[in-house]
Scaffold this motif. Structure first.
Motif, PDB file in Angstrom:
ATOM      1  N   ALA A 110       0.827  -1.192   0.000  1.00  0.00           N
ATOM      2  CA  ALA A 110       0.000   0.000   0.000  1.00  0.00           C
ATOM      3  C   ALA A 110       0.872   1.257   0.000  1.00  0.00           C
ATOM      4  O   ALA A 110       0.559   2.212  -0.695  1.00  0.00           O
ATOM      5  CB  ALA A 110      -0.927   0.004   1.200  1.00  0.00           C
ATOM      6  N   ASP A 111       1.955   1.253   0.780  1.00  0.00           N
ATOM      7  CA  ASP A 111       2.845   2.416   0.809  1.00  0.00           C
ATOM      8  C   ASP A 111       3.495   2.642  -0.548  1.00  0.00           C
ATOM      9  O   ASP A 111       3.612   3.776  -0.998  1.00  0.00           O
ATOM     10  CB  ASP A 111       3.926   2.248   1.879  1.00  0.00           C
ATOM     11  CG  ASP A 111       3.391   2.444   3.296  1.00  0.00           C
ATOM     12  OD1 ASP A 111       2.291   3.003   3.449  1.00  0.00           O
ATOM     13  OD2 ASP A 111       4.080   2.033   4.240  1.00  0.00           O
ATOM     14  N   ALA A 164       2.371   1.810  -3.544  1.00  0.00           N
ATOM     15  CA  ALA A 164       1.388   2.319  -4.495  1.00  0.00           C
ATOM     16  C   ALA A 164       1.094   3.791  -4.242  1.00  0.00           C
ATOM     17  O   ALA A 164       0.991   4.586  -5.184  1.00  0.00           O
ATOM     18  CB  ALA A 164       0.107   1.498  -4.426  1.00  0.00           C
ATOM     19  N   CYS A 165       0.980   4.160  -2.992  1.00  0.00           N
ATOM     20  CA  CYS A 165       0.713   5.553  -2.634  1.00  0.00           C
ATOM     21  C   CYS A 165       1.896   6.434  -3.050  1.00  0.00           C
ATOM     22  O   CYS A 165       1.708   7.505  -3.627  1.00  0.00           O
ATOM     23  CB  CYS A 165       0.449   5.672  -1.143  1.00  0.00           C
ATOM     24  SG  CYS A 165      -0.043   7.328  -0.624  1.00  0.00           S
ATOM     25  N   ARG A 178       3.680   8.626   7.067  1.00  0.00           N
ATOM     26  CA  ARG A 178       4.341   7.314   7.104  1.00  0.00           C
ATOM     27  C   ARG A 178       5.848   7.514   7.233  1.00  0.00           C
ATOM     28  O   ARG A 178       6.592   7.310   6.267  1.00  0.00           O
ATOM     29  CB  ARG A 178       4.031   6.549   5.815  1.00  0.00           C
ATOM     30  CG  ARG A 178       2.557   6.328   5.571  1.00  0.00           C
ATOM     31  CD  ARG A 178       2.378   5.805   4.130  1.00  0.00           C
ATOM     32  NE  ARG A 178       0.995   5.554   3.808  1.00  0.00           N
ATOM     33  CZ  ARG A 178       0.189   6.428   3.199  1.00  0.00           C
ATOM     34  NH1 ARG A 178       0.634   7.625   2.875  1.00  0.00           N
ATOM     35  NH2 ARG A 178      -1.051   6.111   2.921  1.00  0.00           N
ATOM     36  N   ALA A 186       8.144   4.659   5.998  1.00  0.00           N
ATOM     37  CA  ALA A 186       7.810   4.002   4.729  1.00  0.00           C
ATOM     38  C   ALA A 186       8.952   4.026   3.721  1.00  0.00           C
ATOM     39  O   ALA A 186       9.240   3.002   3.097  1.00  0.00           O
ATOM     40  CB  ALA A 186       6.563   4.628   4.122  1.00  0.00           C
TER      41      ALA A 186
END
Length: 143
Positions: free
Chosen positions: A1-2, A4-5, A25, A28
């Motif tokens: 998820a990180d 992709a963000c 984050r 991240a």
């Protein structure tokens, strides 16, 4: 998820979006094996590309580049050199007038509108080439 963000930030985001990502984050980037300073520098380069392309301006004052890319005025030249070296822009620096003279800038994204424009341009080229072939083909041959 990180991941992709973060990819979304680099594709269409800004330096503020990167800062917000890092704030939300904090670990991240390290977890993804990405150096925070290098990520910021890449986003500064992308910000320059966006500014040069979207402004449609041939000349960008150093102050405008510095503001958009969040660098000091004395760092603008280095940023532009890095962008030229990475083939992101074709530009030259006018130190006397403190402007970046841009002749070409890449697009950050290539979406449906760009595909349509490319299709139209290729269609025009094809028609022009066909017309040239017809003219050359109908020309008398000298013996």
């Amino acid at each position: 998820a990180d991941a992709a963000c973060l990819l979304g930030v680099f594709v269409s985001g800004s330096l503020a979006d990167l800062a917000a990502f890092q704030k939300e984050r904090p670990a991240a980037l390290a977890e993804l094996g990405i150096d925070g300073g290098a990520a910021r520098r890449k986003m500064q380069l992308l910000s320059l590309v966006t500014l040069a392309h979207d402004a449609g301006a041939v000349e960008l004052p150093f102050a405008r580049v510095a503001g958009a890319c969040e660098v000091a005025l004395d760092e603008v030249e280095e940023l532009v050199f890095d962008a030229i070296g990475a083939a992101l822009v074709d530009a030259r620096i006018d130190e006397v007038r403190s402007v970046v003279v841009v002749s070409r800038a890449l697009r950050r994204t290539f979406g449906p509108a760009e595909w349509r424009a490319l299709h139209a341009q290729l269609g025009q080229w094809r028609s022009t080439i066909q017309a040239v072939v017809e003219v050359v083909g109908s020309a008398p041959v000298a013996v």
